[in-house]
Design an enzyme around this catalytic site. Structure first.
Site, PDB file in Angstrom:
ATOM      1  N   GLU A   4      -4.477  -5.760  -4.897  1.00  0.00           N
ATOM      2  CA  GLU A   4      -2.846  -6.564  -5.026  1.00  0.00           C
ATOM      3  C   GLU A   4      -2.710  -6.457  -7.004  1.00  0.00           C
ATOM      4  OE1 GLU A   4      -1.219  -8.687  -2.188  1.00  0.00           O
ATOM      5  OE2 GLU A   4      -1.050  -7.326  -0.895  1.00  0.00           O
TER       6      GLU A   4
ATOM      7  N   CYS B 258      -6.345  -9.490   4.123  1.00  0.00           N
ATOM      8  CA  CYS B 258      -6.866  -8.379   3.940  1.00  0.00           C
ATOM      9  C   CYS B 258      -8.452  -9.123   4.745  1.00  0.00           C
ATOM     10  CB  CYS B 258      -7.073  -7.407   2.991  1.00  0.00           C
ATOM     11  SG  CYS B 258      -6.185  -6.587   2.543  1.00  0.00           S
TER      12      CYS B 258
ATOM     13  N   LYS C 109      -3.699 -15.049  -5.034  1.00  0.00           N
ATOM     14  CA  LYS C 109      -3.686 -15.311  -6.387  1.00  0.00           C
ATOM     15  C   LYS C 109      -2.957 -14.678  -7.974  1.00  0.00           C
ATOM     16  CE  LYS C 109      -5.166 -10.172  -5.624  1.00  0.00           C
ATOM     17  NZ  LYS C 109      -5.952  -8.859  -5.755  1.00  0.00           N
TER      18      LYS C 109
ATOM     19  N   VAL D 133       0.402  -1.444  -0.133  1.00  0.00           N
ATOM     20  CA  VAL D 133       0.341  -0.014  -0.051  1.00  0.00           C
ATOM     21  C   VAL D 133       0.964   1.193  -0.250  1.00  0.00           C
ATOM     22  CG1 VAL D 133      -1.699   1.657   1.285  1.00  0.00           C
ATOM     23  CG2 VAL D 133      -2.086  -1.254   1.267  1.00  0.00           C
TER      24      VAL D 133
HETATM   25  N1  LIG Z   1      -1.996  -4.954   1.203  1.00  0.00           N
HETATM   26  C1  LIG Z   1      -3.227  -4.717   0.337  1.00  0.00           C
HETATM   27  O1  LIG Z   1      -3.886  -4.994  -0.805  1.00  0.00           O
HETATM   28  C2  LIG Z   1      -4.461  -3.958   1.050  1.00  0.00           C
HETATM   29  C3  LIG Z   1      -5.454  -3.246   0.497  1.00  0.00           C
HETATM   30  C4  LIG Z   1      -5.809  -2.446   1.261  1.00  0.00           C
HETATM   31  C5  LIG Z   1      -5.408  -2.077   2.313  1.00  0.00           C
HETATM   32  N2  LIG Z   1      -4.738  -3.194   2.916  1.00  0.00           N
HETATM   33  C6  LIG Z   1      -3.714  -2.791   4.461  1.00  0.00           C
HETATM   34  O2  LIG Z   1      -3.150  -1.678   4.250  1.00  0.00           O
HETATM   35  C7  LIG Z   1      -1.578  -2.317   5.490  1.00  0.00           C
HETATM   36  C8  LIG Z   1      -0.137  -2.362   4.819  1.00  0.00           C
HETATM   37  O3  LIG Z   1      -0.838  -3.020   4.880  1.00  0.00           O
HETATM   38  P1  LIG Z   1       0.521  -3.364   3.125  1.00  0.00           P
HETATM   39  O4  LIG Z   1       0.308  -4.808   2.711  1.00  0.00           O
HETATM   40  O5  LIG Z   1       1.760  -2.645   2.330  1.00  0.00           O
HETATM   41  O6  LIG Z   1       1.442  -4.410   4.201  1.00  0.00           O
HETATM   42  P2  LIG Z   1       3.138  -4.592   4.162  1.00  0.00           P
HETATM   43  O7  LIG Z   1       3.950  -5.657   5.218  1.00  0.00           O
HETATM   44  O8  LIG Z   1       3.886  -4.780   2.891  1.00  0.00           O
HETATM   45  O9  LIG Z   1       4.122  -3.654   4.438  1.00  0.00           O
HETATM   46  C9  LIG Z   1       4.130  -2.513   5.554  1.00  0.00           C
HETATM   47  C10 LIG Z   1       5.682  -1.956   5.550  1.00  0.00           C
HETATM   48  O10 LIG Z   1       5.254  -1.407   7.098  1.00  0.00           O
HETATM   49  C11 LIG Z   1       6.986  -0.756   7.205  1.00  0.00           C
HETATM   50  N3  LIG Z   1       6.678  -0.450   8.711  1.00  0.00           N
HETATM   51  C12 LIG Z   1       6.589  -1.276   9.880  1.00  0.00           C
HETATM   52  N4  LIG Z   1       6.542  -0.865  10.915  1.00  0.00           N
HETATM   53  C13 LIG Z   1       7.277   0.622  10.333  1.00  0.00           C
HETATM   54  C14 LIG Z   1       7.917   2.028  11.009  1.00  0.00           C
HETATM   55  N5  LIG Z   1       7.242   2.071  12.819  1.00  0.00           N
HETATM   56  N6  LIG Z   1       8.530   2.468  10.369  1.00  0.00           N
HETATM   57  C15 LIG Z   1       8.091   2.974   9.007  1.00  0.00           C
HETATM   58  N7  LIG Z   1       7.598   1.351   8.464  1.00  0.00           N
HETATM   59  C16 LIG Z   1       7.102   0.585   9.183  1.00  0.00           C
HETATM   60  C17 LIG Z   1       7.318  -2.608   6.730  1.00  0.00           C
HETATM   61  O11 LIG Z   1       8.555  -3.046   6.996  1.00  0.00           O
HETATM   62  C18 LIG Z   1       6.837  -3.096   5.553  1.00  0.00           C
HETATM   63  O12 LIG Z   1       7.463  -2.392   4.794  1.00  0.00           O
HETATM   64  C19 LIG Z   1      -2.666  -2.551   6.479  1.00  0.00           C
HETATM   65  O13 LIG Z   1      -3.663  -2.528   7.544  1.00  0.00           O
HETATM   66  C20 LIG Z   1      -2.879  -3.322   5.285  1.00  0.00           C
HETATM   67  O14 LIG Z   1      -4.653  -3.736   5.957  1.00  0.00           O
HETATM   68  C21 LIG Z   1      -3.574  -3.642   2.500  1.00  0.00           C
END
Ligand SMILES: NC(=O)c1ccc[n+]([C@@H]2O[C@H](COP(=O)([O-])OP(=O)(O)OC[C@H]3O[C@@H](n4cnc5c(N)ncnc54)[C@H](O)[C@@H]3O)[C@@H](O)[C@H]2O)c1
Length: 459
Positions: free
Chosen positions: A160, A283, A343, A11
């Site tokens: 994604e 998710c 997927k 994201v």
């Molecule tokens: N992946 C999806 O399809 C999607 C879609 C909609 C919403 N979301 C939501 O978005 C959020 C993020 O999801 P994602 O899939 O991108 O997660 P992810 O695990 O791919 O990425 C999270 C990132 O945050 C970093 N991080 C963690 N703690 C940190 C900090 N204190 N400071 C700086 N960086 C830090 C991690 O190193 C990682 O790179 C979640 O809440 C998820 O539910 C995800």
């Protein structure tokens, strides 16, 4: 505008790169040094179509760092996009969000900064993050915060595999803010997406029917609930067609025809009615669990959401049961599994049904051979205990196998010259976990074709 994005995962990276392409000045901060190093060299740590091209196109407006002090001070907007994984009781683990909010609060400086929860967070998190920011800011500055920042919610709906497309061409943008100024800032930030006035990135042309994007501007709690309600609805739509699929198999109907027949009803819509082994990913599982946990906190139960989860879990065990029906004995047999990502078009392995199916088969004493065209390297890193089961070639997936399970409908698998492999199998059984193969064609090629329900088809 000056934008900071905290967290460069699926994201955060998509948000940062897209806003930089739209000429905002973006700094992405992540604690993971390896990710930042890769991004600085122009490579994407995740597999996402168009990501590396867009990184190059937006490079002039985009920097990556591990240091908050290089990212937060002076920002107009700080997006927090860290992970919020499930804990055992279904509630999201908010440690990452807390740590990020503390670090942001410590480095806030400037006239007015909107801190945006882009992570999917439980209802009430807006207030919670506000309190953490305030505490951290006041500790660091030794004075009370007085209007220097405001918290907003801007839930993310990207898929994604189509993340960048969805960011430029969203169905809607939801902003929850209890502060008018914060709403105005975000409105301005997103203006060129809202009115679709930007020049599309190459390879990502504007869809034909694309009009102005609706803005849903609401209060914080409603924005937070919109995200959970949307994901739970999509999850239950898939579970619904999977439940119908089991009945279809028993009464001699074809679930694909049923899905088409109901999906053409504009009140229902055809998307998310693809039957199969069910949803996975980072998710739906965690967000439905979080919704149930929130409801429980308010002494309310949500049987519909609960049922969607149960049906989804059942789909995974149905694969094993179906193989048992066909083969009688699973112990000692060899199974090839096509696809590990939850997927196609992503390398995300979180809560992937394919992996759980592999584990269920192994637990019954079978040997599994795993293949994925894109996610194999990530699998090796994230699931080292299963990595010995990975095979490099399709020949090995089929070789001497008692059955092959299509678990992820990667185009590479659908377009495969299946006839080349039938002779390699000990028993030419194919279980189509995604109802994506042509059963008649498979039978003509010499396979015995089964889906999750319905009769076996062979020549
Ligand atoms: N992946 C999806 O399809 C999607 C879609 C909609 C919403 N979301 C939501 O978005 C959020 C993020 O999801 P994602 O899939 O991108 O997660 P992810 O695990 O791919 O990425 C999270 C990132 O945050 C970093 N991080 C963690 N703690 C940190 C900090 N204190 N400071 C700086 N960086 C830090 C991690 O190193 C990682 O790179 C979640 O809440 C998820 O539910 C995800």
């Amino acid at each position: 505008m000056k934008v900071c994005v905290v967290g460069t995962g699926y994201v955060g990276l998509t948000t940062g790169v897209s806003l930089a392409y739209l000429a905002h000045d973006v700094v992405c901060v992540d604690l993971d040094q390896a990710k930042i190093d890769m991004l600085r060299s122009g490579r994407s740590p995740i597999y996402e179509p168009h990501m590396e091209e867009l990184l190059a196109a937006a490079a002039a407006n985009l920097t990556f760092t591990t240091r908050y002090e290089d990212a937060v001070p002076g920002a107009d907007v700080v997006f927090v996009a860290v992970q919020t994984p499930s804990t055992d009781d279904g509630n999201p683990d908010l440690r990452f969000l807390r740590a990020a909010a503390e670090s942001v609060g410590r480095h806030l400086s400037g006239d007015f900064t909107v801190v945006v929860n882009k992570s999917t967070v439980p209802i009430g998190s807006g207030n919670w993050v506000d309190a953490i920011l305030r505490e951290s800011y006041e500790q660091h500055n030794s004075r009370r915060a007085d209007g220097e920042f405001s918290v907003a919610s801007n839930p993310e709906f990207l898929r994604e595999g189509a993340a960048i497309h969805d960011t430029f061409y969203p169905d809607r943008i939801v902003i929850g803010a209890d502060n008018r100024r914060a709403l105005d800032v975000l409105n301005q930030l997103y203006r060129s997406i809202l009115n679709q006035s930007f020049t599309p990135p190459s390879g990502l042309g504007r869809p034909d029917q694309m009009a102005a994007v609706p803005l849903v501007s609401t209060d914080l709690a409603s924005a937070e609930l919109i995200k959970y309600a949307a994901n739970a609805f999509l999850a239950l739509k898939i579970s619904y067609i999977n439940e119908i699929g089991q009945l279809a198999g028993r009464v001699g109907a074809d679930v694909r025809e049923v899905a088409r027949g109901i999906g053409l009803d504009s009140r229902i819509g055809s998307r998310f009615l693809q039957p199969g082994i069910g949803w996975g990913g980072s998710c739906f599982g965690k967000d439905t669990a979080a919704l149930l946990a929130t409801a429980a906190e308010y002494k309310y139960d949500m049987p519909i959401v609960n049922a969607a989860r149960e049906v989804n879990q059942r789909q995974r065990t149905l694969v094993v049961n179906r193989l048992l029906d066909e083969l009688r004995i699973v112990k000692g047999r060899k199974f090839g599994i096509l696809g590990l990502a939850f997927k196609p078009n992503t390398d995300d392995l979180r809560d992937s049904p394919a992996i759980q199916i592999a584990e269920l088969l192994e637990a019954r004493g079978a040997r599994v051979k795993l293949h994925d065209p894109v996610a194999a390297d990530r699998f090796r890193r994230e699931r080292p205990e299963l990595a010995a089961n990975l095979v490099n070639s399709l020949e090995e997936v089929f070789d001497d196998s008692d059955a092959v399970v299509l678990a992820t409908e990667w185009p590479q698998y659908l377009e495969l010259d299946w006839g080349k492999f039938v002779g390699l199998m000990r028993n030419p059984l194919v279980l189509d976990g995604r109802y994506s193969l042509d059963s008649e064609r498979m039978a003509k090629l010499g396979f015995r074709y089964i889906a999750l329900a319905g009769p076996a088809i062979s020549a």
